[in-house]
Design a protein around this motif. Structure first.
Motif, PDB file in Angstrom:
ATOM      1  N   VAL A  45       1.005  -1.119   0.154  1.00 37.42           N
ATOM      2  CA  VAL A  45      -0.200   0.113  -0.018  1.00 37.42           C
ATOM      3  C   VAL A  45       1.368   1.072   0.032  1.00 37.42           C
ATOM      4  O   VAL A  45       2.089   1.491   1.092  1.00 37.42           O
ATOM      5  CB  VAL A  45      -0.876   0.110   1.199  1.00 37.42           C
ATOM      6  N   GLY A  46       0.443   1.919  -0.810  1.00 39.41           N
ATOM      7  CA  GLY A  46       1.558   3.321  -0.905  1.00 39.41           C
ATOM      8  C   GLY A  46       2.674   3.299  -1.562  1.00 39.41           C
ATOM      9  O   GLY A  46       2.867   4.409  -2.492  1.00 39.41           O
ATOM     10  N   PHE A  47       3.144   1.684  -2.080  1.00 36.63           N
ATOM     11  CA  PHE A  47       4.166   1.940  -3.822  1.00 36.63           C
ATOM     12  C   PHE A  47       3.860   1.223  -4.426  1.00 36.63           C
ATOM     13  O   PHE A  47       3.536   1.671  -5.328  1.00 36.63           O
ATOM     14  CB  PHE A  47       4.920   1.516  -2.556  1.00 36.63           C
ATOM     15  N   GLY A  48       3.120  -0.367  -3.892  1.00 34.86           N
ATOM     16  CA  GLY A  48       2.612  -0.358  -6.349  1.00 34.86           C
ATOM     17  C   GLY A  48       2.146  -1.780  -6.252  1.00 34.86           C
ATOM     18  O   GLY A  48       2.335  -2.433  -4.484  1.00 34.86           O
ATOM     19  N   LYS A  83      -0.739   5.262  -6.295  1.00 34.49           N
ATOM     20  CA  LYS A  83      -1.153   6.506  -5.977  1.00 34.49           C
ATOM     21  C   LYS A  83      -0.102   7.230  -5.717  1.00 34.49           C
ATOM     22  O   LYS A  83       0.273   8.676  -5.350  1.00 34.49           O
ATOM     23  CB  LYS A  83      -2.699   6.628  -5.485  1.00 34.49           C
ATOM     24  N   ALA A  84       0.212   7.130  -4.420  1.00 33.27           N
ATOM     25  CA  ALA A  84       0.941   7.299  -3.252  1.00 33.27           C
ATOM     26  C   ALA A  84       2.386   7.765  -3.926  1.00 33.27           C
ATOM     27  O   ALA A  84       2.973   8.723  -3.644  1.00 33.27           O
ATOM     28  CB  ALA A  84       1.069   7.184  -1.262  1.00 33.27           C
ATOM     29  N   LEU A  85       2.731   6.553  -4.772  1.00 34.35           N
ATOM     30  CA  LEU A  85       4.329   6.541  -5.543  1.00 34.35           C
ATOM     31  C   LEU A  85       4.266   7.698  -6.486  1.00 34.35           C
ATOM     32  O   LEU A  85       4.890   8.504  -6.905  1.00 34.35           O
ATOM     33  CB  LEU A  85       4.592   5.138  -5.653  1.00 34.35           C
ATOM     34  N   LYS A  86       2.436   7.616  -7.038  1.00 35.56           N
ATOM     35  CA  LYS A  86       2.875   8.584  -8.740  1.00 35.56           C
ATOM     36  C   LYS A  86       2.610  10.213  -7.723  1.00 35.56           C
ATOM     37  O   LYS A  86       3.907  10.698  -8.553  1.00 35.56           O
ATOM     38  CB  LYS A  86       1.423   8.168  -9.240  1.00 35.56           C
ATOM     39  N   ASP A  87       1.971  10.437  -6.985  1.00 35.43           N
ATOM     40  CA  ASP A  87       1.847  11.439  -6.720  1.00 35.43           C
ATOM     41  C   ASP A  87       3.268  12.345  -6.171  1.00 35.43           C
ATOM     42  O   ASP A  87       3.410  13.407  -5.563  1.00 35.43           O
ATOM     43  CB  ASP A  87       0.605  11.968  -4.975  1.00 35.43           C
TER      44      ASP A  87
END
Length: 90
Positions: A45-48, A83-87
């Motif tokens: 979660v938060g990475f991919g 999403k967190a990695l993209k952001d």
């Protein structure tokens, strides 16, 4: 960043020895490989997400001779960033 630099970073951030960081990284990579080999997926979660995709058999061309060759079907690893990695990158 290569594996050695990643081990150094993990050791520094987690305040553990480089040997322990190396073992931890190897354990994570081994866990991901094992799960993918069984056909599963690994979601951080938060990475991919790491998953297995199937590539169908197809006909290709030998670039040297131009002859048609058959390429076997294969399973290939895929990574879909979270999403967190993209952001974090934008």
């Amino acid at each position: 960043m290569n594996k050695t630099e990643l081990i150094d970073h993990i050791a520094q951030q987690a305040d553990i020895s480089k040997a322990a960081a190396g073992r931890a990284l190897d354990a994570v990579i081994g866990g991901v490989k094992g799960t993918l080999k069984k056909g599963g997926s690994v979601t951080l979660v938060g990475f991919g997400t790491f998953a297995v995709s199937k590539r169908t058999a197809r006909t290709g061309r030998n670039p040297r001779t131009g002859d048609a060759i058959k390429i076997k079907a294969a399973k290939v690893p895929k990574f879909r960033p979270g999403k967190a990695l993209k952001d974090a990158l934008n």
